[in-house]
Design an enzyme around this catalytic site. Structure first.
Site, mmCIF file in Angstrom:
data_model
loop_
_atom_site.group_PDB
_atom_site.id
_atom_site.type_symbol
_atom_site.label_atom_id
_atom_site.label_comp_id
_atom_site.label_asym_id
_atom_site.label_seq_id
_atom_site.Cartn_x
_atom_site.Cartn_y
_atom_site.Cartn_z
ATOM 1 N N PHE A 116 44.112 -0.897 -7.666
ATOM 2 C CA PHE A 116 42.742 -1.162 -7.832
ATOM 3 C C PHE A 116 42.685 -2.464 -8.896
ATOM 4 O O PHE A 116 43.633 -2.752 -9.448
ATOM 5 C CB PHE A 116 42.014 -0.031 -8.833
ATOM 6 C CG PHE A 116 40.819 0.575 -8.188
ATOM 7 C CD1 PHE A 116 40.939 1.268 -6.852
ATOM 8 C CD2 PHE A 116 39.501 0.395 -8.595
ATOM 9 C CE1 PHE A 116 39.933 1.848 -6.222
ATOM 10 C CE2 PHE A 116 38.555 0.984 -8.063
ATOM 11 C CZ PHE A 116 38.668 1.730 -6.840
ATOM 12 N N GLN A 237 28.055 -5.296 -15.802
ATOM 13 C CA GLN A 237 29.098 -5.465 -14.945
ATOM 14 C C GLN A 237 28.501 -5.860 -13.581
ATOM 15 O O GLN A 237 27.582 -4.981 -12.898
ATOM 16 C CB GLN A 237 29.856 -4.364 -14.631
ATOM 17 C CG GLN A 237 31.003 -4.538 -13.631
ATOM 18 C CD GLN A 237 32.330 -3.651 -13.705
ATOM 19 O OE1 GLN A 237 32.170 -2.380 -13.199
ATOM 20 N NE2 GLN A 237 33.156 -4.195 -14.417
ATOM 21 N N HIS A 239 29.681 -5.990 -9.637
ATOM 22 C CA HIS A 239 30.814 -5.727 -8.617
ATOM 23 C C HIS A 239 30.588 -6.766 -7.606
ATOM 24 O O HIS A 239 29.683 -7.109 -7.099
ATOM 25 C CB HIS A 239 30.517 -4.347 -8.205
ATOM 26 C CG HIS A 239 31.723 -3.736 -7.542
ATOM 27 N ND1 HIS A 239 32.280 -4.368 -6.256
ATOM 28 C CD2 HIS A 239 32.502 -2.514 -7.476
ATOM 29 C CE1 HIS A 239 33.292 -3.650 -5.888
ATOM 30 N NE2 HIS A 239 33.521 -2.546 -6.760
ATOM 31 N N HIS A 349 26.067 -3.203 -11.117
ATOM 32 C CA HIS A 349 27.000 -2.151 -10.988
ATOM 33 C C HIS A 349 27.115 -1.029 -12.224
ATOM 34 O O HIS A 349 26.988 0.171 -12.205
ATOM 35 C CB HIS A 349 28.313 -2.474 -10.436
ATOM 36 C CG HIS A 349 29.173 -1.453 -10.243
ATOM 37 N ND1 HIS A 349 28.890 -0.469 -8.945
ATOM 38 C CD2 HIS A 349 30.370 -0.971 -10.557
ATOM 39 C CE1 HIS A 349 29.784 0.496 -8.819
ATOM 40 N NE2 HIS A 349 30.833 0.384 -9.533
ATOM 41 N N ARG A 391 34.482 -3.491 -17.514
ATOM 42 C CA ARG A 391 35.244 -2.280 -17.278
ATOM 43 C C ARG A 391 36.098 -2.637 -16.134
ATOM 44 O O ARG A 391 35.890 -3.185 -15.273
ATOM 45 C CB ARG A 391 34.171 -1.083 -16.915
ATOM 46 C CG ARG A 391 34.789 -0.068 -16.176
ATOM 47 C CD ARG A 391 34.016 1.021 -16.039
ATOM 48 N NE ARG A 391 33.174 0.923 -15.006
ATOM 49 C CZ ARG A 391 33.317 1.396 -13.622
ATOM 50 N NH1 ARG A 391 34.512 1.870 -13.134
ATOM 51 N NH2 ARG A 391 32.339 1.295 -12.741
HETATM 52 C C1 LIG Z 1 28.320 2.973 -5.447
HETATM 53 C C2 LIG Z 1 29.300 3.368 -6.808
HETATM 54 C C3 LIG Z 1 30.617 3.461 -6.890
HETATM 55 C C4 LIG Z 1 31.246 3.960 -7.749
HETATM 56 N N1 LIG Z 1 32.774 4.258 -7.663
HETATM 57 C C5 LIG Z 1 33.270 4.488 -8.865
HETATM 58 C C6 LIG Z 1 34.781 4.644 -8.487
HETATM 59 O O1 LIG Z 1 35.235 4.832 -7.689
HETATM 60 N N2 LIG Z 1 35.460 5.099 -9.911
HETATM 61 C C7 LIG Z 1 34.925 4.971 -11.175
HETATM 62 O O2 LIG Z 1 35.539 5.156 -11.955
HETATM 63 N N3 LIG Z 1 33.482 4.458 -11.157
HETATM 64 C C8 LIG Z 1 32.881 4.336 -10.054
HETATM 65 N N4 LIG Z 1 31.495 4.131 -10.211
HETATM 66 C C9 LIG Z 1 30.918 4.394 -11.680
HETATM 67 C C10 LIG Z 1 30.663 5.873 -11.902
HETATM 68 O O3 LIG Z 1 30.382 6.420 -10.579
HETATM 69 C C11 LIG Z 1 29.549 6.076 -12.855
HETATM 70 O O4 LIG Z 1 29.708 5.270 -14.080
HETATM 71 C C12 LIG Z 1 29.606 7.266 -13.171
HETATM 72 O O5 LIG Z 1 29.454 8.353 -12.136
HETATM 73 C C13 LIG Z 1 28.258 7.771 -14.071
HETATM 74 O O6 LIG Z 1 28.424 9.009 -14.493
HETATM 75 P P1 LIG Z 1 27.369 9.858 -15.582
HETATM 76 O O7 LIG Z 1 28.072 11.083 -15.524
HETATM 77 O O8 LIG Z 1 27.618 9.001 -16.701
HETATM 78 O O9 LIG Z 1 26.053 9.649 -15.007
HETATM 79 P P2 LIG Z 1 25.289 10.064 -13.335
HETATM 80 O O10 LIG Z 1 26.467 10.408 -12.583
HETATM 81 O O11 LIG Z 1 24.533 8.893 -13.164
HETATM 82 O O12 LIG Z 1 24.333 11.308 -13.753
HETATM 83 C C14 LIG Z 1 23.261 10.987 -14.699
HETATM 84 C C15 LIG Z 1 22.527 12.411 -14.594
HETATM 85 O O13 LIG Z 1 21.466 12.183 -15.468
HETATM 86 C C16 LIG Z 1 20.288 12.947 -15.370
HETATM 87 N N5 LIG Z 1 19.261 12.146 -15.718
HETATM 88 C C17 LIG Z 1 19.031 10.771 -16.101
HETATM 89 N N6 LIG Z 1 17.972 10.685 -16.710
HETATM 90 C C18 LIG Z 1 17.612 11.861 -17.003
HETATM 91 C C19 LIG Z 1 16.403 12.343 -17.844
HETATM 92 N N7 LIG Z 1 15.426 11.627 -18.631
HETATM 93 N N8 LIG Z 1 16.190 13.859 -18.056
HETATM 94 C C20 LIG Z 1 17.112 14.579 -17.359
HETATM 95 N N9 LIG Z 1 18.074 14.182 -16.757
HETATM 96 C C21 LIG Z 1 18.180 12.892 -16.422
HETATM 97 C C22 LIG Z 1 20.185 12.685 -13.675
HETATM 98 O O14 LIG Z 1 19.669 13.554 -13.058
HETATM 99 C C23 LIG Z 1 21.898 12.830 -13.610
HETATM 100 O O15 LIG Z 1 22.107 14.225 -13.174
HETATM 101 C C24 LIG Z 1 30.851 3.966 -9.244
HETATM 102 C C25 LIG Z 1 29.252 3.857 -9.488
HETATM 103 C C26 LIG Z 1 28.446 3.364 -8.022
HETATM 104 C C27 LIG Z 1 27.248 3.084 -8.493
#
Ligand SMILES: Cc1cc2nc3c(=O)[nH]c(=O)nc-3n(C[C@H](O)[C@H](O)[C@H](O)COP(=O)(O)OP(=O)(O)OC[C@H]3O[C@@H](n4cnc5c(N)ncnc54)[C@H](O)[C@@H]3O)c2cc1C
Length: 579
Positions: A116, A237, A239, A349, A391
């Site tokens: 990566f 960021q 991507h 991203h 990142r």
């Molecule tokens: C297409 C894509 C591919 C990626 N691939 C990778 C990868 O291969 N490796 C890597 O390390 N990172 C990757 N990333 C980054 C990574 O996936 C994200 O940074 C990470 O999953 C975010 O996780 P999180 O738990 O912070 O939030 P999320 O998974 O975004 O979850 C947010 C949660 O908060 C809830 N929520 C939001 N606002 C509210 C509110 N007001 N009230 C109640 N609930 C709320 C939503 O319902 C959800 O459940 C990728 C990102 C994208 C967009």
């Protein structure tokens, strides 16, 4: 209604579920509220993998991972936090495997690892295979496994409840959240000993993004409105490889498996920008290189995109290791990556900045040690800070699971030490939310949400994306002033109680405007270029004046205050970043 739990976690992505699982296993009564069904959380979209120096494919060490992360962050990441993450990563991956995550395997049956961007062996010598993956559906696999484990452990879920405000006592202790139930239109109070925000990123501030519609930065905006700071918001960021015009992500794993970037002349242009690691340079560098090629007229057919070429990688690798991106490319562009190169351009991203926290997820009010009692934040909405100014790919998932786990354990331990007694609720804790919703519902004249949101996303894309100058940032601020006024007058047609998503769209527009403004102001304030923050009028990194984190506070309508905190340096002194 008033619901009462020891711990209320807002957000059911990888970070929220990890915190929930460990808090529950530690004996707490845990509730997770989520505006989406947990399995729709954005973590499910993560493709390429999760970084950890397991050394299953070749020699690797946590310290090499830490060095790469520090260098990738352009020396703005806090090195003590990075050391915690990289040391803890291998053990956490094994725990995930034991919970049931179906990782891909290598020939020896161990967890498979791929290359990566920015991950190297021996302090920058050459790319290393460090990213553990489940084909190109790693986030999906992790999210489903963690959800299963939470259900098994009887974590209480409140699906399609959207948190809109924090409840704070007059002494500044967090004792709950106010949430809107989508099904009924009711406003509920969640009374808790501890609240943990895990609401993900804000990609929807920009027109072209890899993020889902729900990535509206709610947790960050709610914290800002509560008078607490956000950290390093200038670092956004982009991507390098979004599907052209759509922004849908093509994972860096595609280049990890051998894909290369080509310009209109058929040149592998990354050889000029990063001679050692080439196409596997960090994202800030590759995104800038793509825009330079386009600006100098070497975009494909003179247009604003380049090619990602996977043809030489072969059908078998594409179909088995990159099935998701092959499907996206065929479905959305009608292009078969086995036979044709994929048109790509940078896409918004990831949020490097966010809610400042300690290493155990406790929210900080004014730098290290200044804890807001009862309030935690984890995942993309938080800033601990392990990603600094940029990142590395596959370092978000590892941030979620390492710091989600630590926050869960810390909350359970605090409960054991302090007991379960909650702070009493202040008077009318839901007043602000009721007034906000009544105001939106009462309007009869104004523009629809979508029109104002599109203008917001356009100005951020034009003026606050990969390259910035004082002039573009001031243009954005001028635009945002008008957009804020228009956002305060938007009209919704749906006045009903059941599944009024239009009402929540209007609320989210307010969050997006707040975040766009702090991103732009922070970018204007930092007069240097570092990581993903590239000021064309200040092209050099300036360690003398800017080797520090930005904290931005909102002190009233249109009024902001900046403060700073030092970067923690343990082993790696800042150097010029070459790849
Ligand atoms: C297409 C894509 C591919 C990626 N691939 C990778 C990868 O291969 N490796 C890597 O390390 N990172 C990757 N990333 C980054 C990574 O996936 C994200 O940074 C990470 O999953 C975010 O996780 P999180 O738990 O912070 O939030 P999320 O998974 O975004 O979850 C947010 C949660 O908060 C809830 N929520 C939001 N606002 C509210 C509110 N007001 N009230 C109640 N609930 C709320 C939503 O319902 C959800 O459940 C990728 C990102 C994208 C967009």
């Amino acid at each position: 209604m008033i619901f009462s739990h020891d711990v209320v976690i807002v957000g059911a992505g990888g970070s929220g579920l990890m915190a929930a699982l460990y808090a529950k296993e530690g004996g707490a009564d845990v509730a997770v509220i989520s505006k989406l069904h947990p399995l729709r959380s954005h973590t499910g979209a993560a493709q390429g993998g999760i970084g950890a120096a397991l050394g299953n494919e070749e020699e690797d060490h946590w310290l090499w991972h830490a060095f790469d992360t520090v260098k990738g962050s352009d020396y703005l990441g806090d090195q003590d936090a990075i050391e915690i993450m990289c040391q803890d990563a291998p053990r956490t991956i094994i725990e995930l495997e034991h919970y049931g995550v179906p990782f891909s395997r290598n020939k020896e049956g161990k967890i498979a690892q791929r290359r990566f961007g920015g991950h190297t062996r021996n302090f920058g010598e050459a790319p290393v295979r460090r990213t553990c993956h489940a084909a190109d559906r790693t986030g999906h696999a992790i999210l489903h496994t963690l959800y299963d484990q939470c259900v098994k452990n009887q974590v209480r879920f409140y699906d399609e409840f959207q948190a809109l405000d924090l409840i704070m006592t007059p002494d500044g202790v967090c004792c709950g959240v106010v949430a809107y139930e989508l099904l009924t239109g009711e406003i509920h109070i969640f009374h808790a000993k501890m609240v943990c925000l895990a609401t993900g990123g804000y990609g929807r501030v920009y027109k072209t993004t890899s993020n889902a519609h729900a990535s509206t930065g709610d947790g960050m905006a709610i914290v800002l409105r509560s008078g607490l700071p956000l950290e390093d918001m200038e670092f956004v960021q982009f991507h390098p490889t979004g599907l052209y015009r759509l922004g849908i992500l093509v994972t860096e794993g595609a280049r990890g498996e051998g894909g290369i970037l080509l310009n209109d002349k058929g040149e592998r242009f990354m050889e000029r920008y990063a001679p050692t690691v080439k196409d596997l340079a960090p994202r800030d560098l590759v995104s800038r290189a793509i825009y330079r090629e386009i600006r100098e007229g070497r975009g494909i057919n003179g247009k604003d995109y380049v090619y990602l070429d996977l043809r030489h990688v072969g059908r078998e690798v594409i179909e088995t290791k990159l099935p998701e991106i092959a499907t996206f490319s065929r479905t959305y562009l009608g292009i078969d990556p086995v036979k044709e190169p994929i048109p790509v351009a940078p896409t918004c991203h990831y949020a490097m900045g966010g809610i400042p926290t300690s290493y155990d997820g406790q929210v900080e009010r004014a730098g290290r040690g200044s804890i807001v009692p009862g309030l935690y934040a984890v995942g993309e909405c938080a800033c601990v800070s392990v990603h600094g100014a940029n990142r590395l790919g596959s370092n978000s998932l590892v941030d979620l699971v390492v710091f989600g786990r630590r926050a869960g354990i810390h909350m359970a331990e605090t409960l054991r030490k302090e007991g379960r007694k909650k702070e009493p609720l202040p008077e009318n804790p839901d007043r602000r939310v009721r007034e906000m919703l009544e105001d939106i519902l009462s309007r009869t004249q104004g523009e629809p949400v979508a029109v104002v949101r599109a203008d917001l996303q356009q100005t951020m894309m034009d003026n606050v994306s990969v390259f910035r100058t004082e002039e573009t940032l001031n243009t954005a601020l001028e635009d945002l002033k008008q957009i804020r006024e228009r956002a305060q007058r938007v009209v919704i047609r749906d006045k009903s109680k059941r599944f009024n998503t239009e009402l929540m769209d209007a609320v989210e527009l307010g969050f997006l405007v707040d975040l766009a403004e702090v991103i732009t102001r922070s970018a204007l304030n930092r007069t240097e270029s570092r990581g993903a923050h590239s000021r064309e009028d200040y092209p050099k990194r300036d360690d003398e004046n800017w080797l520090k984190h930005t904290l931005i506070y909102r002190e009233g309508e249109g009024e902001y205050r900046f403060d700073y905190k030092p970067v923690t340096i343990t082993r790696f002194q800042p150097q010029e970043r070459k790849y």
